[in-house]
Design a protein around this motif. Structure first.
Motif, short mmCIF file in Angstrom:
data_model
loop_
_atom_site.label_atom_id
_atom_site.label_comp_id
_atom_site.label_asym_id
_atom_site.label_seq_id
_atom_site.Cartn_x
_atom_site.Cartn_y
_atom_site.Cartn_z
N TYR A 1 14.25 50.37 0.85
CA TYR A 1 15.19 49.56 0.08
C TYR A 1 16.09 50.52 -0.70
O TYR A 1 15.60 51.38 -1.43
N LYS A 2 17.41 50.37 -0.54
CA LYS A 2 18.36 51.26 -1.19
C LYS A 2 19.50 50.46 -1.79
O LYS A 2 19.95 49.47 -1.23
N LYS A 3 19.97 50.91 -2.96
CA LYS A 3 21.20 50.38 -3.54
C LYS A 3 22.30 51.38 -3.26
O LYS A 3 22.25 52.52 -3.72
N LEU A 4 23.29 50.94 -2.49
CA LEU A 4 24.40 51.82 -2.12
C LEU A 4 25.69 51.29 -2.72
O LEU A 4 25.90 50.08 -2.82
N TRP A 5 26.55 52.22 -3.13
CA TRP A 5 27.86 51.83 -3.66
C TRP A 5 28.77 51.45 -2.51
O TRP A 5 29.00 52.23 -1.59
N TRP A 6 29.31 50.24 -2.57
CA TRP A 6 30.25 49.75 -1.55
C TRP A 6 31.65 49.83 -2.14
O TRP A 6 32.00 49.08 -3.05
N LYS B 1 33.67 47.20 -4.50
CA LYS B 1 33.58 47.70 -5.88
C LYS B 1 32.27 47.27 -6.56
O LYS B 1 32.25 46.82 -7.69
N ARG B 2 31.17 47.38 -5.82
CA ARG B 2 29.87 47.00 -6.38
C ARG B 2 28.76 47.67 -5.57
O ARG B 2 28.99 48.25 -4.51
N TYR B 3 27.54 47.57 -6.12
CA TYR B 3 26.38 48.07 -5.41
C TYR B 3 25.86 47.00 -4.46
O TYR B 3 25.91 45.81 -4.76
N VAL B 4 25.35 47.42 -3.31
CA VAL B 4 24.77 46.53 -2.33
C VAL B 4 23.34 46.98 -2.09
O VAL B 4 23.09 48.16 -1.81
N LYS B 5 22.39 46.06 -2.23
CA LYS B 5 20.98 46.39 -1.98
C LYS B 5 20.67 46.08 -0.52
O LYS B 5 20.83 44.95 -0.07
N LEU B 6 20.22 47.10 0.20
CA LEU B 6 19.97 46.98 1.63
C LEU B 6 18.58 47.48 1.97
O LEU B 6 18.02 48.34 1.28
N ARG B 7 18.03 46.97 3.06
CA ARG B 7 16.79 47.49 3.63
C ARG B 7 17.16 48.14 4.95
O ARG B 7 17.48 47.47 5.92
N LEU B 8 17.16 49.47 4.96
CA LEU B 8 17.62 50.18 6.14
C LEU B 8 16.72 51.37 6.42
O LEU B 8 15.95 51.81 5.58
N SER B 9 16.84 51.89 7.63
CA SER B 9 16.03 53.04 8.02
C SER B 9 16.64 54.31 7.47
O SER B 9 17.82 54.36 7.09
#
Length: 136
Positions: free
Chosen positions: A93-98, A102-110
């Motif tokens: 689970y990662k929070k990446l800046w989009w 103009k916001r953070y996106v929480k994603l579940r990625l490899s």
């Protein structure tokens, strides 16, 4: 097997034999007891029908960006005895800046997808995978 069943339940009354047989097989306590399956559905409505158990969505171990999924392999011992095992994807689970949103996106990625995003950018990888990053 059938003679064993008759011998063990012979001393019980007929009503008790029926009740104990259903309870021992677990038919009465099934989680899917309230669901009905309709086999006469048309192909269009059959594609949209889904079974939901206890209103929960089960997250699969698949990376949505790269479509990486579980691999089945053999575990080989010293004596060359092979047993089946599963090699799971390293999902995080990662929070990446989009930048576009103009916001953070929480994603579940490899972790492989994370390296790909660092190389090509979040917008490019999401567009290639067909993922919409907007909130729903």
């Amino acid at each position: 097997m059938a003679s064993m069943m008759l011998c063990s339940s012979y001393s019980m009354p007929a009503a008790a034999r029926r009740d104990s047989g259903a309870a021992s097989l677990g038919f009465a306590t099934s989680q899917l007891a309230g669901l009905s399956l309709n086999l006469g559905l048309s192909s269009a409505s059959a594609a949209t029908t889904a079974v939901v158990v206890k209103n929960t969505i089960v997250a699969r171990r698949i990376c949505p960006f790269l479509e990486k999924k579980t691999n089945r392999a053999n575990k080989v011992s010293f004596s060359n005895h092979k047993t089946k095992k599963q090699q799971f994807v390293n999902l995080q689970y990662k929070k990446l800046w989009w930048e576009a949103g103009k916001r953070y996106v929480k994603l579940r990625l490899s972790t492989k997808a994370l390296k790909t995003i660092e190389k090509h950018g979040l917008d490019a990888v999401a567009k290639k995978a067909g993922i919409d990053l907007n909130k729903k």
